[in-house]
Design a protein around this motif. Structure first.
Motif, PDB file in Angstrom:
ATOM      1  N   ALA A  10       1.092  -1.390   0.394  1.00 41.50           N
ATOM      2  CA  ALA A  10       0.074  -0.094   0.230  1.00 41.50           C
ATOM      3  C   ALA A  10       0.846   1.024   0.514  1.00 41.50           C
ATOM      4  O   ALA A  10       0.652   1.947  -1.018  1.00 41.50           O
ATOM      5  N   PHE A  11       1.802   1.006   0.671  1.00 39.31           N
ATOM      6  CA  PHE A  11       2.571   2.228   1.213  1.00 39.31           C
ATOM      7  C   PHE A  11       3.470   2.650  -0.654  1.00 39.31           C
ATOM      8  O   PHE A  11       3.961   3.758  -0.441  1.00 39.31           O
ATOM      9  N   THR A  32       2.550   1.872  -3.160  1.00 41.57           N
ATOM     10  CA  THR A  32       1.331   2.136  -4.038  1.00 41.57           C
ATOM     11  C   THR A  32       1.389   3.962  -3.816  1.00 41.57           C
ATOM     12  O   THR A  32       1.707   4.482  -5.289  1.00 41.57           O
ATOM     13  N   GLU A  33       1.359   3.908  -2.903  1.00 37.24           N
ATOM     14  CA  GLU A  33       1.054   5.449  -2.352  1.00 37.24           C
ATOM     15  C   GLU A  33       2.886   6.137  -2.979  1.00 37.24           C
ATOM     16  O   GLU A  33       2.289   7.492  -3.461  1.00 37.24           O
ATOM     17  N   ALA A  89       2.555   6.834  -6.752  1.00 42.65           N
ATOM     18  CA  ALA A  89       1.364   7.898  -7.049  1.00 42.65           C
ATOM     19  C   ALA A  89       1.649   9.181  -7.237  1.00 42.65           C
ATOM     20  O   ALA A  89       1.562  10.177  -7.699  1.00 42.65           O
ATOM     21  N   LEU A  90       2.838   9.249  -5.912  1.00 45.20           N
ATOM     22  CA  LEU A  90       3.389  10.499  -5.690  1.00 45.20           C
ATOM     23  C   LEU A  90       4.885  11.185  -6.673  1.00 45.20           C
ATOM     24  O   LEU A  90       5.515  11.608  -6.197  1.00 45.20           O
ATOM     25  N   PRO A  92      -1.697  12.553   1.632  1.00 39.10           N
ATOM     26  CA  PRO A  92      -1.770  10.855   1.646  1.00 39.10           C
ATOM     27  C   PRO A  92      -2.822   9.958   2.697  1.00 39.10           C
ATOM     28  O   PRO A  92      -2.675   9.885   3.721  1.00 39.10           O
ATOM     29  N   VAL A 115      -3.283   7.109   2.648  1.00 35.23           N
ATOM     30  CA  VAL A 115      -2.580   5.165   3.385  1.00 35.23           C
ATOM     31  C   VAL A 115      -2.266   5.925   4.757  1.00 35.23           C
ATOM     32  O   VAL A 115      -1.899   4.854   5.533  1.00 35.23           O
ATOM     33  N   TYR A 116      -0.418   6.634   4.469  1.00 31.75           N
ATOM     34  CA  TYR A 116      -0.151   7.136   5.398  1.00 31.75           C
ATOM     35  C   TYR A 116      -0.955   7.362   6.750  1.00 31.75           C
ATOM     36  O   TYR A 116      -0.585   7.206   7.674  1.00 31.75           O
ATOM     37  N   TYR A 154       6.911  11.854   4.500  1.00 33.79           N
ATOM     38  CA  TYR A 154       5.427  11.830   4.413  1.00 33.79           C
ATOM     39  C   TYR A 154       5.553  13.814   5.768  1.00 33.79           C
ATOM     40  O   TYR A 154       5.107  14.206   5.162  1.00 33.79           O
TER      41      TYR A 154
END
Length: 133
Positions: free
Chosen positions: A41-42, A44-45, A48-49, A71, A73-74, A96
């Motif tokens: 998940a991290f 992927t996020e 995306a960033l 963010p 997921v974070y 983050y």
């Protein structure tokens, strides 16, 4: 009679140990799967960033400060981040924290170097997550 009683006690102990070992194995397996999902998940996020890297590289700083997304997921997994390795926690929190800083900046022109550091921190976080897969 004593032999039957000893057999009963021994059987109970063996059964208890087997139950405990089986339960621990299932707990360990579920925890491992949950951490793998959290890492993905991290990743992927963070992927995306990646526009942060591209905008920093092209010098599009003003648009970048307006384009930063929350963010998800974070924020959704802040309680679980402590289950990751120390390197992962350090890299994710460093990135983050800077991402939140970037989102709060009205004028970024005098802070260009820090923007490039944020892009490097994002890349470092991705690398650390992939190392621990």
């Amino acid at each position: 009679m004593a032999g039957a009683l000893a057999g009963l006690v021994l059987g109970s102990i063996v059964g208890a140990v087997a139950t405990i070992a089986g339960s621990y194995f299932l707990f360990w397996r579920r925890r491992r799967a949950a951490l793998a999902h959290l890492r993905r998940a991290f990743e992927t996020e963070l992927s995306a960033l990646s526009y942060i890297d591209e905008m920093a590289e092209s010098g599009d700083y003003e648009t970048l400060t307006q384009a930063v997304e929350a963010p998800v997921v974070y924020e959704s997994n802040a309680d679980d981040i402590g289950h990751l390795s120390g390197d992962e926690v350090e890299a994710l929190v460093a990135f983050y924290t800077d991402l939140y800083w970037l989102d709060d900046q009205p004028d970024i022109e005098d802070k260009k170097e820090r923007v490039h550091e944020i892009a490097e921190k994002r890349q470092r976080a991705v690398e650390v997550l992939r190392e621990n897969e």
